[in-house]
Design an enzyme around this catalytic site. Sequence first.
Site, PDB file in Angstrom:
ATOM      1  N   HIS A 106      -7.860  -0.712   0.501  1.00  0.00           N
ATOM      2  CA  HIS A 106      -8.725  -0.104  -0.664  1.00  0.00           C
ATOM      3  C   HIS A 106     -10.210  -0.327  -0.293  1.00  0.00           C
ATOM      4  CE1 HIS A 106      -5.574   0.084  -3.465  1.00  0.00           C
ATOM      5  NE2 HIS A 106      -4.961  -0.983  -2.884  1.00  0.00           N
TER       6      HIS A 106
ATOM      7  N   GLU B 288     -12.244   1.607  -2.163  1.00  0.00           N
ATOM      8  CA  GLU B 288     -12.994   1.786  -3.259  1.00  0.00           C
ATOM      9  C   GLU B 288     -13.296   0.320  -3.954  1.00  0.00           C
ATOM     10  OE1 GLU B 288      -9.982   1.575  -2.851  1.00  0.00           O
ATOM     11  OE2 GLU B 288      -8.779   1.608  -4.721  1.00  0.00           O
TER      12      GLU B 288
ATOM     13  N   CYS C  44      -3.853   3.863  -0.790  1.00  0.00           N
ATOM     14  CA  CYS C  44      -3.032   3.195  -1.003  1.00  0.00           C
ATOM     15  C   CYS C  44      -1.754   4.076  -1.647  1.00  0.00           C
ATOM     16  CB  CYS C  44      -3.297   2.144  -1.789  1.00  0.00           C
ATOM     17  SG  CYS C  44      -2.059   0.744  -2.060  1.00  0.00           S
TER      18      CYS C  44
END
Lengths: 102, 254
Positions: free
Chosen positions: B208, B210, B87
């Site tokens: 994302h 994560e 990002c």
Amino acid sequence: MSPTTSFRFAVNVTPKPGILDPQGRAVEGSLGHLGLSGIHDVRVGRRVELTVEAAGEAAAREVVERLASELLSNPLIEAYEVEAIGAASSARGDGAAREARA
Amino acid sequence: MTVRVGVVTFPGSNRDADAMAALALAGAEPVALWHESPDLQGVSAVILPGGFAYGDYLRAGVIARFSPVMRAVSAFAEHGGLVLGICNGFQVLAEAGLVPGALLRNRSLRFVCRQVAITAERRDTPFTRAIPDRHPLRMPVAHGEGCYYADEATLAELEAGGGVLFRYAREDGTPAWAADDQANPNGSLRGIAGVISTRGNVAGLMPHPETAVEAALGSDDGLLIIRSLVESAAERAAAGGPALVGGPALVGAR
């Protein structure tokens, strides 16, 4: 120490032709609400004004050009132009002179 | 030995803790790296996390590019070190010229925050090797400036040279090529969600991974990407790796 002069510049950064500019499009879309017509190709950019201390205008412009190309604009998507917007505001030679002014 | 992977915190980073937690889940030792220090503490890979580094002032990612830590990260990448930008981290990599292209304001002009599907265009990279097949991976996006742009020549080069790493996809896995495809959340050209450098050691993506690491929270598909990075970093560490010091001496030597 050689005396320097203050030079005031503006850097105008705009999206390159052909690059999508949704902000410009949104502004264009709102014109109807103002009852305006016949306006098109709106492009939204940014303007950065700054003062440079340098020995002369050419040297000052060189610094601004570097700043504009390396930081203020992304050459992949933006174009910029450097505009001189005011000449010497004050001459300043050394620390003593500065102190005296203060 | 547990492999050590660094996560950079810039002022305004807000997904750094998520990246650290995901790394731990993937079996790595997360190492916090601070933007003001050029010391990478001997890590074997670096993640640039999401957020709004330096307030996203001027352009997203540009001020971060000139931070002391990024000089070290650039040197690390030049020496072949693994760097993943997520990002805002992708935006930093693009501004630094470590991956091609730029991220423009979303076509909708809206901040978009929702679950998307992406497909890995390549599964032979250090960032995608643990992805088992071409099924779409589900994970969130959360950004205002994620519209991938590169000029036609660069796009052609990317497509021909395997530079497109991830593409937004529909639920059935077909790519969302068109800028106005419902499954393309930001109007990215050719539906590009992530790219990889020519040398294959630096990658960036807008979604994302994560924050998609636990099925209970909607998806754990992102763990495949984090695990890929951790496995690759561990292999490199075991093999001695490139010069991964990244301290002031290395920067000074450049």
